[in-house]
Design an enzyme around this catalytic site. Sequence first.
Site, short mmCIF file in Angstrom:
data_model
loop_
_atom_site.label_atom_id
_atom_site.label_comp_id
_atom_site.label_asym_id
_atom_site.label_seq_id
_atom_site.Cartn_x
_atom_site.Cartn_y
_atom_site.Cartn_z
N GLY A 153 30.04 4.72 -43.60
CA GLY A 153 31.08 5.34 -42.20
C GLY A 153 30.89 4.65 -40.82
N ILE A 155 28.65 6.18 -38.89
CA ILE A 155 27.63 5.68 -38.01
C ILE A 155 26.86 4.22 -38.68
CG2 ILE A 155 25.41 6.49 -37.97
CD1 ILE A 155 25.72 9.61 -38.33
N THR A 234 18.20 9.72 -41.47
CA THR A 234 18.21 10.47 -40.04
C THR A 234 19.65 11.09 -41.00
OG1 THR A 234 19.97 8.31 -39.14
CG2 THR A 234 17.96 8.53 -38.75
N ARG A 236 20.60 13.11 -44.64
CA ARG A 236 19.96 14.29 -44.83
C ARG A 236 18.53 14.02 -45.92
NH1 ARG A 236 22.36 15.29 -41.20
NH2 ARG A 236 24.36 17.23 -40.78
N GLU A 265 14.33 23.00 -42.72
CA GLU A 265 13.81 22.79 -41.21
C GLU A 265 13.90 24.06 -40.40
OE1 GLU A 265 16.54 19.88 -40.06
OE2 GLU A 265 16.21 17.91 -41.34
N HIS A 285 14.37 16.11 -36.12
CA HIS A 285 16.21 15.61 -36.54
C HIS A 285 16.57 15.96 -35.00
CE1 HIS A 285 19.74 17.80 -39.01
NE2 HIS A 285 20.23 16.77 -38.51
#
Length: 323
Positions: A153, A155, A234, A236, A265, A285
Amino acid sequence: MPAIKLLIPDDYQNIGPELAELRQNPGYRCASVGDLARLPDADAVLAETHALLLIRERTMVDAALLARMPALKLVSQTGKLARNIDVDACTRAGVAVVEGSGSPHAPAELAWLLIMAARRRLAENIDSLKRGDWQGPVGHVVRSQTLGILGFGKIGKLVAGYGRAFGMDVLVWGSERARAEALAEGCRAASSREAFFAEADIVTLHQRLVPATAGNVTLADLSAMKPDALLVNTSRAELIAPGALEAALAAGRPGFAALDVFEQEPVYDADHPLLRRPNVLCTPHLGYAEADSYRQYLEIAYRNAVRFFDGDTSHVLNPEALI
């Protein structure tokens, strides 16, 4: 008329007060709090809040939270709607949900930073120097290595561009659409999922977390990687099957990991098993946690809230909540 109270929960880096646009309209009071679960007067703050401006997926908006917020009318998500919002529960509670947009550049740059830092063993050498030693473990250049990108996608495409700029062979696996677009952009599409994990010197995950991708990176996938390969996540943590990464690292395939995301988290336990591993580089994160990204996310979420309370509900994702 009393001011409408907006709340930014789980603002760990206290970025809200730095954004001037969130304070320009006297009809809206925008407050920001840190970890909501640790806030002593959380119930009092929540009870008088009219709208939540969320920072991505940090805050779980479910029936339990909604029951603590009798005045809540709106949840304004930063970025696109995500799994942290129970839209059905919001609709039943009469709470509208709207979404915004964001930029892929900060998370893509963070992924590349982790790749470079892990490959050159940067953190270990910094720690060595701080201990009074000189030059720790020897790292590797990325030039001529194979960069495996799972998911192609926005990223993933940016990271592919960084890899090509550094002289890497970019290999892609994902949907049929992803593989076709990879070929169109001059990358290679792996011949199979097994070949993808086996050939890559570095595998970086860039899939969205949806039911179809949850746990789709298995122990078998990771075990196919080279002993000196690096896994970067980076996106999930839940993309990887529970326990698979820990087991794979213990078995030595892959030999290294760089992680920006965790199943639970925030992480406050310094003895977290992944933080204690010398072959794992961890960050808290930080992918989208960057000044310009925060500003874009929160200013759009704020404008969406003002638009809603001014009477324009055309952007509401669950109009049934307004009935």
